[in-house]
Design a protein around this motif. Structure first.
Motif, PDB file in Angstrom:
ATOM      1  N   THR A   1     -17.904 -44.745  69.045  1.00 50.75           N
ATOM      2  CA  THR A   1     -18.303 -43.622  68.205  1.00 50.75           C
ATOM      3  C   THR A   1     -17.801 -43.857  66.790  1.00 50.75           C
ATOM      4  N   LEU A   2     -18.671 -43.621  65.807  1.00 53.44           N
ATOM      5  CA  LEU A   2     -18.283 -43.728  64.409  1.00 53.44           C
ATOM      6  C   LEU A   2     -18.067 -42.340  63.822  1.00 53.44           C
ATOM      7  N   ALA A   3     -17.128 -42.249  62.900  1.00 51.09           N
ATOM      8  CA  ALA A   3     -16.886 -41.010  62.169  1.00 51.09           C
ATOM      9  C   ALA A   3     -16.608 -41.365  60.720  1.00 51.09           C
ATOM     10  N   PHE A   4     -16.957 -40.438  59.830  1.00 51.27           N
ATOM     11  CA  PHE A   4     -16.757 -40.666  58.400  1.00 51.27           C
ATOM     12  C   PHE A   4     -16.131 -39.432  57.764  1.00 51.27           C
ATOM     13  N   SER A   5     -15.282 -39.681  56.778  1.00 49.21           N
ATOM     14  CA  SER A   5     -14.715 -38.607  55.983  1.00 49.21           C
ATOM     15  C   SER A   5     -14.716 -39.041  54.527  1.00 49.21           C
ATOM     16  N   LEU A   6     -14.865 -38.066  53.624  1.00 50.66           N
ATOM     17  CA  LEU A   6     -14.882 -38.343  52.192  1.00 50.66           C
ATOM     18  C   LEU A   6     -13.825 -37.483  51.501  1.00 50.66           C
TER      19      LEU A   6
ATOM     20  N   GLY B   1      -9.628 -51.494  72.301  1.00 50.35           N
ATOM     21  CA  GLY B   1     -10.209 -50.490  73.176  1.00 50.35           C
ATOM     22  C   GLY B   1     -10.313 -49.090  72.595  1.00 50.35           C
ATOM     23  N   MET B   2     -10.014 -48.906  71.305  1.00 49.14           N
ATOM     24  CA  MET B   2     -10.104 -47.584  70.697  1.00 49.14           C
ATOM     25  C   MET B   2     -11.558 -47.108  70.728  1.00 49.14           C
ATOM     26  N   PRO B   3     -11.834 -45.927  71.327  1.00 50.54           N
ATOM     27  CA  PRO B   3     -13.231 -45.510  71.500  1.00 50.54           C
ATOM     28  C   PRO B   3     -13.895 -44.942  70.258  1.00 50.54           C
ATOM     29  N   ARG B   4     -13.115 -44.404  69.327  1.00 52.52           N
ATOM     30  CA  ARG B   4     -13.702 -43.775  68.134  1.00 52.52           C
ATOM     31  C   ARG B   4     -13.074 -44.369  66.882  1.00 52.52           C
ATOM     32  N   LEU B   5     -13.917 -44.737  65.908  1.00 55.58           N
ATOM     33  CA  LEU B   5     -13.461 -45.385  64.689  1.00 55.58           C
ATOM     34  C   LEU B   5     -13.855 -44.517  63.500  1.00 55.58           C
ATOM     35  N   GLY B   6     -12.853 -44.024  62.765  1.00 52.17           N
ATOM     36  CA  GLY B   6     -13.100 -43.167  61.620  1.00 52.17           C
ATOM     37  C   GLY B   6     -12.856 -43.898  60.318  1.00 52.17           C
ATOM     38  N   LEU B   7     -13.898 -43.991  59.476  1.00 50.90           N
ATOM     39  CA  LEU B   7     -13.806 -44.651  58.182  1.00 50.90           C
ATOM     40  C   LEU B   7     -13.802 -43.613  57.065  1.00 50.90           C
ATOM     41  N   GLY B   8     -13.340 -44.021  55.888  1.00 53.52           N
ATOM     42  CA  GLY B   8     -13.368 -43.109  54.759  1.00 53.52           C
ATOM     43  C   GLY B   8     -13.034 -43.814  53.461  1.00 53.52           C
ATOM     44  N   ILE B   9     -13.451 -43.205  52.365  1.00 58.43           N
ATOM     45  CA  ILE B   9     -13.074 -43.652  51.030  1.00 58.43           C
ATOM     46  C   ILE B   9     -12.462 -42.461  50.307  1.00 58.43           C
ATOM     47  N   LEU B  10     -11.519 -42.720  49.435  1.00 55.95           N
ATOM     48  CA  LEU B  10     -10.864 -41.659  48.679  1.00 55.95           C
ATOM     49  C   LEU B  10     -11.617 -41.500  47.367  1.00 55.95           C
ATOM     50  N   LEU B  11     -12.360 -40.431  47.257  1.00 56.80           N
ATOM     51  CA  LEU B  11     -13.232 -40.245  46.104  1.00 56.80           C
ATOM     52  C   LEU B  11     -12.415 -39.936  44.857  1.00 56.80           C
TER      53      LEU B  11
ATOM     54  N   TYR C   1     -22.373 -37.027  51.567  1.00 54.09           N
ATOM     55  CA  TYR C   1     -22.347 -36.646  52.977  1.00 54.09           C
ATOM     56  C   TYR C   1     -23.752 -36.700  53.581  1.00 54.09           C
ATOM     57  N   CYS C   2     -24.750 -36.252  52.836  1.00 55.41           N
ATOM     58  CA  CYS C   2     -26.128 -36.319  53.341  1.00 55.41           C
ATOM     59  C   CYS C   2     -26.553 -37.765  53.572  1.00 55.41           C
ATOM     60  N   ALA C   3     -26.159 -38.651  52.657  1.00 57.22           N
ATOM     61  CA  ALA C   3     -26.502 -40.062  52.803  1.00 57.22           C
ATOM     62  C   ALA C   3     -25.911 -40.643  54.083  1.00 57.22           C
ATOM     63  N   LEU C   4     -24.679 -40.269  54.401  1.00 59.88           N
ATOM     64  CA  LEU C   4     -24.049 -40.759  55.629  1.00 59.88           C
ATOM     65  C   LEU C   4     -24.774 -40.227  56.864  1.00 59.88           C
ATOM     66  N   ARG C   5     -25.183 -38.958  56.833  1.00 56.71           N
ATOM     67  CA  ARG C   5     -25.901 -38.418  57.985  1.00 56.71           C
ATOM     68  C   ARG C   5     -27.236 -39.139  58.189  1.00 56.71           C
ATOM     69  N   ILE C   6     -27.939 -39.419  57.109  1.00 55.98           N
ATOM     70  CA  ILE C   6     -29.238 -40.076  57.221  1.00 55.98           C
ATOM     71  C   ILE C   6     -29.064 -41.525  57.662  1.00 55.98           C
ATOM     72  N   ALA C   7     -28.003 -42.185  57.201  1.00 55.95           N
ATOM     73  CA  ALA C   7     -27.755 -43.578  57.600  1.00 55.95           C
ATOM     74  C   ALA C   7     -27.281 -43.678  59.044  1.00 55.95           C
ATOM     75  N   PHE C   8     -26.467 -42.705  59.494  1.00 54.28           N
ATOM     76  CA  PHE C   8     -25.883 -42.740  60.838  1.00 54.28           C
ATOM     77  C   PHE C   8     -26.059 -41.364  61.487  1.00 54.28           C
ATOM     78  N   PRO C   9     -27.238 -41.092  62.034  1.00 54.96           N
ATOM     79  CA  PRO C   9     -27.531 -39.746  62.547  1.00 54.96           C
ATOM     80  C   PRO C   9     -26.579 -39.266  63.636  1.00 54.96           C
ATOM     81  N   ASP C  10     -26.004 -40.174  64.413  1.00 55.49           N
ATOM     82  CA  ASP C  10     -25.155 -39.753  65.527  1.00 55.49           C
ATOM     83  C   ASP C  10     -23.664 -39.872  65.233  1.00 55.49           C
ATOM     84  N   ALA C  11     -23.292 -40.153  63.983  1.00 58.39           N
ATOM     85  CA  ALA C  11     -21.877 -40.252  63.629  1.00 58.39           C
ATOM     86  C   ALA C  11     -21.301 -38.864  63.372  1.00 58.39           C
ATOM     87  N   HIS C  12     -19.993 -38.716  63.629  1.00 60.07           N
ATOM     88  CA  HIS C  12     -19.312 -37.481  63.266  1.00 60.07           C
ATOM     89  C   HIS C  12     -18.995 -37.513  61.774  1.00 60.07           C
ATOM     90  N   LEU C  13     -19.284 -36.430  61.082  1.00 58.92           N
ATOM     91  CA  LEU C  13     -18.918 -36.280  59.675  1.00 58.92           C
ATOM     92  C   LEU C  13     -17.825 -35.219  59.600  1.00 58.92           C
TER      93      LEU C  13
END
Length: 462
Positions: free
Chosen positions: A349-354, A312-322, A379-391
């Motif tokens: 809701t999806l969120a991404f961090s780099l 039931g977690m409403p927001r899922l934040g993914l990331g990779i360690l660059l 970061y631009c690639a993530l915005r274009i792939a997922f316009p409504d995700a939190h970055l």
């Protein structure tokens, strides 16, 4: 190819979940031949099938405990196979997955297939091809950034995206509650062999830290802890989440991967989101960087967001360690992972961090350094792939770069961060001992908010 079609391309070969999963007893001979704990597991199979045959006769708490045991068994077998599952073992893995799901009383679904989605280059190829184009240095970064900014303004601006020059920017702060950790991650300041001062906050101490953040204006607080199961239990974390909610905060969690039932405990306590970085999606490199500790299990970690979503977690934040792997390949894998999650849980809701490695423990050199231009392109690639995700952009990065990216695609920024437990109360202008990584942007929360407002953003604290 749309989202639904993308999901169908992965799961077309997977069996649909029936009202009751495939009988585990059908695998008895296979379990005896391949499992070092065969007799114990076969006794578990008997309990599971008895509970599934007459669920009303078994207490919910007992079914939950059985589901946890089956879930752990599944991950043990995945770890033993190390990505080389025999066909019969894959069927058993899926049967265990569906049995645990049925025991927990969750809705029928297909077996989990995140690893298949991530490894399949054709999955969400329309998104990954655009992302690859963004990363291509032959393509003009200014034009890519302009497109990303337009999408961000459209999705996160005011009415029709025109009410402010930029958009709403959510400010948050991490609340580190423990830096004890059993893992040996080569790149991390918390790694078990590191001779750093260790501290584990009581709930009362954590709330004193939280009061400092609340006084600075923060309401969105990210609870962060090292992986130390004896102390950072689900109950301990849930109590912190409840206390934060009682003080008007909106807490998220960035902790070691939990079982589905443990995530359910955290959701019930009031956790609104999960941040769980895969670090790298390359299984070979992942194994090299995580030689010991519970984090060594690639499958347990990569399916963490899916378990949280099922709980039931409403927001899922993914990331990779660059810095750990080829940034292009890791980014494309994360996009496939996110596409899989969005197909499976379209209401989340999806969120991404780099996060990018700038400093590492002695003896570790960054094998895949990522320069500023590549960082921005990602970061631009993530915005274009997922316009409504939190970055999301943390204070790992310097102020000038954060300011620049804020005007392109970032929608959530930390400010005034401390990465050591107890650091907000004790710090006096210097980096506290026992931190996970050094902070690069040393502006106070008020200074960051002031810059945002002067630049035309709408700072949002809740």
């Amino acid at each position: 190819m749309g989202l639904r079609t993308g999901w169908e391309s992965v799961c077309a070969t997977l069996p649909m979940a029936a009202k009751s999963p495939c009988s585990l007893s059908a695998f008895a001979d296979w379990i005896r031949a391949t499992d070092d704990h065969a007799e114990e597991m076969l006794r578990l199979v008997e309990q599971v099938e008895s509970a599934l045959a007459a669920p009303a006769s078994v207490a919910v708490s007992d079914r939950t405990r059985l589901a946890d045991r089956v879930e752990r068994w599944r991950y043990r077998r995945l770890a033993q196979a190390a990505g080389n599952l025999a066909p019969r073992d894959q069927l058993l893995i899926d049967a265990l997955d569906l049995a645990a799901n049925a025991l927990a009383g969750r809705p029928d679904r297909r077996p989990r297939a995140a690893q298949k989605a991530i490894a399949d280059p054709s999955f969400f190829s329309h998104l990954t091809s655009e992302a690859a184009a963004c990363l291509d240095p032959r393509n003009d970064l200014a034009a890519i950034a302009e497109r990303a900014a337009a999408l961000t303004r459209e999705r996160f601006g005011g009415a029709n995206g025109t009410a402010c020059p930029w958009w709403r920017m959510l400010l948050y702060a991490p609340l580190y509650v423990s830096n004890y950790c059993i893992n040996h991650c080569l790149y991390c300041g918390f790694r078990h062999p590191n001779p750093i001062p260790r501290k584990h906050l009581t709930v009362a101490q954590a709330m004193r830290e939280a009061e400092v953040l609340l006084d600075r204006g923060f309401r969105h607080i990210l609870v962060v802890a090292g992986d130390f199961p004896r102390w950072t239990t689900p109950e301990y974390l849930a109590e912190i989440v409840r206390e934060l909610r009682a003080r008007g905060a909106t807490p998220s969690i960035e902790v070691a991967p939990q079982s589905t039932s443990a995530y359910a405990v955290l959701v019930e306590a009031g956790a609104c989101g999960l941040t769980l970085y895969q670090e790298t999606y390359d299984p070979g490199l992942y194994a090299r960087y995580h030689p010991r500790g519970s984090k060594a299990s690639f499958d347990w970690r990569v399916e963490g967001p899916e378990r949280a979503a099922e709980a039931g977690m409403p927001r899922l934040g993914l990331g990779i360690l660059l810095g750990l792997a080829d940034p292009r390949e890791d980014l494309l894998a994360m996009i496939r992972h996110a596409g899989y999650l969005r197909s499976r849980f379209p209401d989340r809701t999806l969120a991404f961090s780099l996060p990018r490695i700038h400093d590492a423990p002695p003896g570790f050199s960054v094998p895949f350094p990522v320069d500023d231009e590549t960082f921005m392109r990602m970061y631009c690639a993530l915005r274009i792939a997922f316009p409504d995700a939190h970055l999301v952009l943390s204070t790992r990065e310097p102020a000038a770069l954060r300011n620049r990216l804020a005007k392109i695609c970032i929608t959530q920024m930390s400010a005034g961060s401390c990465t050591a437990p107890g650091g907000y109360e004790s710090s006096a202008g210097e980096d506290p001992a026992g931190e996970q990584f050094p902070v690069c942007d040393h502006r106070s929360p008020a200074e960051v908010a002031s810059w945002l407002a002067a630049a035309g953003f709408v700072p949002v604290w809740q």
